[in-house]
Design a protein around this motif. Structure first.
Motif, PDB file in Angstrom:
ATOM      1  N   LEU A 135     -53.629 -59.950   0.074  1.00 49.36           N
ATOM      2  CA  LEU A 135     -54.501 -58.789  -0.127  1.00 49.36           C
ATOM      3  C   LEU A 135     -53.998 -57.509   0.540  1.00 49.36           C
ATOM      4  CD1 LEU A 135     -58.087 -60.342   0.033  1.00 49.36           C
ATOM      5  CD2 LEU A 135     -56.602 -59.958  -1.946  1.00 49.36           C
ATOM      6  N   PRO A 136     -53.469 -57.551   1.770  1.00 45.04           N
ATOM      7  CA  PRO A 136     -53.014 -56.294   2.380  1.00 45.04           C
ATOM      8  C   PRO A 136     -51.860 -55.618   1.644  1.00 45.04           C
ATOM      9  CG  PRO A 136     -53.348 -57.983   4.050  1.00 45.04           C
ATOM     10  CD  PRO A 136     -53.402 -58.669   2.720  1.00 45.04           C
ATOM     11  N   HIS A 137     -51.222 -56.345   0.729  1.00 43.79           N
ATOM     12  CA  HIS A 137     -50.099 -55.781  -0.032  1.00 43.79           C
ATOM     13  C   HIS A 137     -50.492 -55.478  -1.479  1.00 43.79           C
ATOM     14  CE1 HIS A 137     -47.866 -57.121   3.455  1.00 43.79           C
ATOM     15  NE2 HIS A 137     -48.320 -58.343   3.259  1.00 43.79           N
ATOM     16  N   THR A 138     -51.806 -55.495  -1.744  1.00 44.35           N
ATOM     17  CA  THR A 138     -52.320 -55.310  -3.099  1.00 44.35           C
ATOM     18  C   THR A 138     -52.962 -53.938  -3.245  1.00 44.35           C
ATOM     19  OG1 THR A 138     -52.752 -57.680  -3.308  1.00 44.35           O
ATOM     20  CG2 THR A 138     -53.930 -56.210  -4.816  1.00 44.35           C
ATOM     21  N   ASP A 139     -52.423 -53.109  -4.111  1.00 42.15           N
ATOM     22  CA  ASP A 139     -53.042 -51.807  -4.371  1.00 42.15           C
ATOM     23  C   ASP A 139     -54.321 -51.968  -5.185  1.00 42.15           C
ATOM     24  OD1 ASP A 139     -51.058 -50.153  -3.100  1.00 42.15           O
ATOM     25  OD2 ASP A 139     -49.729 -50.551  -4.800  1.00 42.15           O
ATOM     26  N   TYR A 140     -54.285 -52.842  -6.203  1.00 40.31           N
ATOM     27  CA  TYR A 140     -55.439 -53.019  -7.088  1.00 40.31           C
ATOM     28  C   TYR A 140     -55.708 -54.506  -7.289  1.00 40.31           C
ATOM     29  CZ  TYR A 140     -54.548 -48.130  -7.964  1.00 40.31           C
ATOM     30  OH  TYR A 140     -54.334 -46.780  -7.793  1.00 40.31           O
ATOM     31  N   LEU A 141     -56.875 -54.950  -6.845  1.00 37.55           N
ATOM     32  CA  LEU A 141     -57.337 -56.312  -7.064  1.00 37.55           C
ATOM     33  C   LEU A 141     -58.273 -56.294  -8.265  1.00 37.55           C
ATOM     34  CD1 LEU A 141     -57.522 -59.280  -6.089  1.00 37.55           C
ATOM     35  CD2 LEU A 141     -59.438 -58.570  -4.633  1.00 37.55           C
ATOM     36  N   LEU A 142     -58.059 -57.215  -9.218  1.00 36.22           N
ATOM     37  CA  LEU A 142     -58.726 -57.145 -10.520  1.00 36.22           C
ATOM     38  C   LEU A 142     -59.477 -58.444 -10.827  1.00 36.22           C
ATOM     39  CD1 LEU A 142     -55.609 -55.572 -12.225  1.00 36.22           C
ATOM     40  CD2 LEU A 142     -57.752 -54.354 -11.740  1.00 36.22           C
ATOM     41  N   PRO A 143     -60.562 -58.729 -10.114  1.00 39.55           N
ATOM     42  CA  PRO A 143     -61.328 -59.960 -10.331  1.00 39.55           C
ATOM     43  C   PRO A 143     -62.465 -59.739 -11.325  1.00 39.55           C
ATOM     44  CG  PRO A 143     -62.145 -58.848  -8.401  1.00 39.55           C
ATOM     45  CD  PRO A 143     -61.070 -57.947  -8.985  1.00 39.55           C
ATOM     46  N   ASN A 144     -63.209 -60.817 -11.620  1.00 41.02           N
ATOM     47  CA  ASN A 144     -64.470 -60.669 -12.329  1.00 41.02           C
ATOM     48  C   ASN A 144     -65.632 -60.800 -11.347  1.00 41.02           C
ATOM     49  OD1 ASN A 144     -65.074 -63.502 -12.017  1.00 41.02           O
ATOM     50  ND2 ASN A 144     -63.801 -63.939 -13.800  1.00 41.02           N
ATOM     51  N   ASP A 145     -66.820 -60.560 -11.827  1.00 36.73           N
ATOM     52  CA  ASP A 145     -67.971 -60.544 -10.923  1.00 36.73           C
ATOM     53  C   ASP A 145     -68.223 -61.911 -10.289  1.00 36.73           C
ATOM     54  OD1 ASP A 145     -68.665 -61.565 -13.419  1.00 36.73           O
ATOM     55  OD2 ASP A 145     -70.553 -60.440 -13.578  1.00 36.73           O
ATOM     56  N   GLU A 146     -68.043 -62.978 -11.063  1.00 40.73           N
ATOM     57  CA  GLU A 146     -68.253 -64.315 -10.508  1.00 40.73           C
ATOM     58  C   GLU A 146     -67.282 -64.597  -9.363  1.00 40.73           C
ATOM     59  OE1 GLU A 146     -67.345 -68.421  -9.805  1.00 40.73           O
ATOM     60  OE2 GLU A 146     -66.014 -67.102 -10.930  1.00 40.73           O
ATOM     61  N   GLN A 147     -66.041 -64.166  -9.525  1.00 37.14           N
ATOM     62  CA  GLN A 147     -65.062 -64.362  -8.454  1.00 37.14           C
ATOM     63  C   GLN A 147     -65.429 -63.565  -7.211  1.00 37.14           C
ATOM     64  OE1 GLN A 147     -61.655 -63.184 -10.840  1.00 37.14           O
ATOM     65  NE2 GLN A 147     -60.858 -65.272 -10.838  1.00 37.14           N
ATOM     66  N   VAL A 148     -65.806 -62.317  -7.396  1.00 39.66           N
ATOM     67  CA  VAL A 148     -66.163 -61.472  -6.250  1.00 39.66           C
ATOM     68  C   VAL A 148     -67.298 -62.100  -5.449  1.00 39.66           C
ATOM     69  CG1 VAL A 148     -67.123 -59.249  -5.544  1.00 39.66           C
ATOM     70  CG2 VAL A 148     -65.338 -59.338  -7.296  1.00 39.66           C
ATOM     71  N   LEU A 149     -68.361 -62.503  -6.143  1.00 41.24           N
ATOM     72  CA  LEU A 149     -69.517 -63.072  -5.452  1.00 41.24           C
ATOM     73  C   LEU A 149     -69.169 -64.423  -4.830  1.00 41.24           C
ATOM     74  CD1 LEU A 149     -72.322 -62.165  -8.014  1.00 41.24           C
ATOM     75  CD2 LEU A 149     -71.666 -60.918  -5.942  1.00 41.24           C
ATOM     76  N   GLY A 150     -68.369 -65.216  -5.535  1.00 48.32           N
ATOM     77  CA  GLY A 150     -67.983 -66.519  -5.009  1.00 48.32           C
ATOM     78  C   GLY A 150     -67.049 -66.426  -3.825  1.00 48.32           C
ATOM     79  N   PHE A 151     -66.090 -65.507  -3.883  1.00 47.66           N
ATOM     80  CA  PHE A 151     -65.158 -65.342  -2.767  1.00 47.66           C
ATOM     81  C   PHE A 151     -65.877 -64.923  -1.488  1.00 47.66           C
ATOM     82  CE2 PHE A 151     -61.562 -64.005  -5.870  1.00 47.66           C
ATOM     83  CZ  PHE A 151     -61.221 -65.336  -6.067  1.00 47.66           C
ATOM     84  N   THR A 152     -66.834 -64.024  -1.630  1.00 53.17           N
ATOM     85  CA  THR A 152     -67.405 -63.347  -0.463  1.00 53.17           C
ATOM     86  C   THR A 152     -68.786 -63.836  -0.064  1.00 53.17           C
ATOM     87  OG1 THR A 152     -68.424 -61.602  -1.812  1.00 53.17           O
ATOM     88  CG2 THR A 152     -66.134 -61.254  -1.109  1.00 53.17           C
ATOM     89  N   GLY A 153     -69.519 -64.470  -0.983  1.00 49.64           N
ATOM     90  CA  GLY A 153     -70.893 -64.849  -0.687  1.00 49.64           C
ATOM     91  C   GLY A 153     -71.841 -63.666  -0.673  1.00 49.64           C
ATOM     92  N   ALA A 154     -71.398 -62.523  -1.158  1.00 47.28           N
ATOM     93  CA  ALA A 154     -72.230 -61.317  -1.165  1.00 47.28           C
ATOM     94  C   ALA A 154     -73.345 -61.448  -2.198  1.00 47.28           C
ATOM     95  CB  ALA A 154     -71.378 -60.086  -1.474  1.00 47.28           C
ATOM     96  N   SER A 155     -74.404 -60.673  -1.995  1.00 44.79           N
ATOM     97  CA  SER A 155     -75.538 -60.716  -2.917  1.00 44.79           C
ATOM     98  C   SER A 155     -75.412 -59.700  -4.045  1.00 44.79           C
ATOM     99  CB  SER A 155     -76.842 -60.470  -2.155  1.00 44.79           C
ATOM    100  OG  SER A 155     -76.801 -59.212  -1.495  1.00 44.79           O
ATOM    101  N   SER A 156     -74.479 -58.778  -3.938  1.00 46.45           N
ATOM    102  CA  SER A 156     -74.274 -57.796  -5.005  1.00 46.45           C
ATOM    103  C   SER A 156     -72.787 -57.601  -5.240  1.00 46.45           C
ATOM    104  CB  SER A 156     -74.914 -56.456  -4.650  1.00 46.45           C
ATOM    105  OG  SER A 156     -74.137 -55.753  -3.697  1.00 46.45           O
ATOM    106  N   LEU A 157     -72.459 -57.174  -6.448  1.00 48.39           N
ATOM    107  CA  LEU A 157     -71.058 -56.976  -6.812  1.00 48.39           C
ATOM    108  C   LEU A 157     -70.411 -55.897  -5.956  1.00 48.39           C
ATOM    109  CD1 LEU A 157     -68.683 -57.647  -8.612  1.00 48.39           C
ATOM    110  CD2 LEU A 157     -69.657 -56.164 -10.386  1.00 48.39           C
ATOM    111  N   VAL A 158     -71.128 -54.816  -5.711  1.00 43.37           N
ATOM    112  CA  VAL A 158     -70.572 -53.726  -4.899  1.00 43.37           C
ATOM    113  C   VAL A 158     -70.306 -54.201  -3.475  1.00 43.37           C
ATOM    114  CG1 VAL A 158     -71.056 -51.471  -3.884  1.00 43.37           C
ATOM    115  CG2 VAL A 158     -71.547 -51.878  -6.301  1.00 43.37           C
ATOM    116  N   ASP A 159     -71.257 -54.915  -2.888  1.00 35.48           N
ATOM    117  CA  ASP A 159     -71.054 -55.406  -1.523  1.00 35.48           C
ATOM    118  C   ASP A 159     -69.881 -56.381  -1.460  1.00 35.48           C
ATOM    119  OD1 ASP A 159     -73.142 -53.903  -0.577  1.00 35.48           O
ATOM    120  OD2 ASP A 159     -74.586 -55.546  -0.557  1.00 35.48           O
ATOM    121  N   GLY A 160     -69.765 -57.245  -2.473  1.00 38.56           N
ATOM    122  CA  GLY A 160     -68.653 -58.178  -2.499  1.00 38.56           C
ATOM    123  C   GLY A 160     -67.318 -57.462  -2.639  1.00 38.56           C
ATOM    124  N   ALA A 161     -67.267 -56.446  -3.494  1.00 40.00           N
ATOM    125  CA  ALA A 161     -66.033 -55.680  -3.659  1.00 40.00           C
ATOM    126  C   ALA A 161     -65.671 -54.962  -2.363  1.00 40.00           C
ATOM    127  CB  ALA A 161     -66.186 -54.683  -4.804  1.00 40.00           C
TER     128      ALA A 161
END
Length: 311
Positions: A180-206
């Motif tokens: 991740l520290p070497h990534t300019d643009y990370l391009l996930p979907n919403d399910e991945q964002v929420l699953g990776f982070t456990g966040a309750s919203s897409l913006v918070d997870g991003a």
């Protein structure tokens, strides 16, 4: 824009007109069966070529007939396939995707040669003259190796992007975190964002993924469009209102449109609009290579501005 698309390359077999799996050994007539090049590297490569980028693919395929079909389809789109190495002891990665009338698309998938690809398979000159590096499926390399490749690209002034294939899971995020520290643009979907982070919203997870090192997170959210988050901004872009046939490859299409938009000098909102419009063109057919869309036709969709309401 000269881009190296590195990582997962797949041959998809779409079967449209599926209501159910026949019982026993019964058969069923369907509307259409179609092959298309796919994968977080391969599918994105095809769409980028459609949008006018110079694209070279790097990854692994087998020595089977599936490989021959996949290579022919990629080459027909103008993608250079010289960097796809052949693995004698692995089959080419492939998926069978039965598409239900409502657009749902369960899938059977064989990892195949994608699981055997390593950095040793990359030619020494793979990054020469390249402006962008897109790594699809960093989980197959592992975070340290993916980070090594992305860091090498950045040291050469190359813009880097990353798209994860696996579903969202905190353990998967830990597995690829070094990239991740070497990534300019990370391009996930919403399910991945929420699953990776456990966040309750897409913006918070991003935001959490930005805090983990990604420079920018551009996340797709299906019919709701996309959200683009950096350390100091949030941009929400609605999806375009198009008739949906099959959503397979829409994420790869968004990635391609978004990256192409940035390369053309569009800001984050403008790039996301191009990404959403490109995804809409793909959703209207079977596979990333369906139809005859081009950069001009996608820009015309953006100009027309017929979008769904954000909800």
């Amino acid at each position: 824009m000269k881009i190296a698309a590195v990582g997962v390359h797949v041959l998809d077999t779409h079967v449209i007109g599926i209501d159910s799996i026949p019982a026993g050994s019964d058969g069923q007539l369907v509307e259409q069966i179609r092959f298309s090049p796919a994968g977080t590297a391969g599918g994105t490569a095809v769409v980028l070529a459609r949008l006018g980028a110079e694209v070279a693919s790097y990854g692994a395929v087998g020595t089977d007939p599936i490989a021959s079909v996949l290579l022919d389809l990629l080459a027909a789109e103008g993608v250079s396939v010289a960097g796809l190495v052949r693995k004698d002891d692995h089959q080419t990665s492939s998926s069978v995707i039965p598409v239900r009338p409502n657009g749902d698309r369960p899938a059977w998938h064989c990892i195949g040669a994608n699981g055997a690809f390593t950095l040793d398979d990359l030619p020494a000159d793979a990054l020469e003259g390249v402006t962008h590096l897109h790594l699809g499926g960093p989980e197959f390399l592992g975070g340290p190796a993916a980070g090594e490749l992305l860091a090498r690209a950045r040291s050469l002034g190359i813009v880097t992007s990353l798209d994860v294939l696996a579903p969202g899971d905190p353990d998967m995020l830990a597995w690829i975190r070094d990239a991740l520290p070497h990534t300019d643009y990370l391009l996930p979907n919403d399910e991945q964002v929420l699953g990776f982070t456990g966040a309750s919203s897409l913006v918070d997870g991003a935001r959490a993924l930005v805090e983990a090192g990604a420079g920018c997170v551009a996340a797709t959210a299906g019919a709701r469009g996309a959200v683009v988050v950096t350390a100091d901004s949030v941009v929400e872009v609605p999806a375009y209102d198009v008739p949906v046939v099959d959503t397979t490859g829409c994420g790869d299409a968004f990635s391609a449109g978004f990256l192409r938009g940035l390369a053309l000098g569009r800001d984050l909102r403008g790039a996301a609009e191009l990404g959403c419009a490109t995804a809409g063109q793909v959703a209207a057919g079977l596979g990333t290579d369906a139809g005859s869309y081009s950069l001009d036709s996608v820009l015309a969709v953006v100009a027309a501005g017929v979008t769904r309401q954000l909800s």
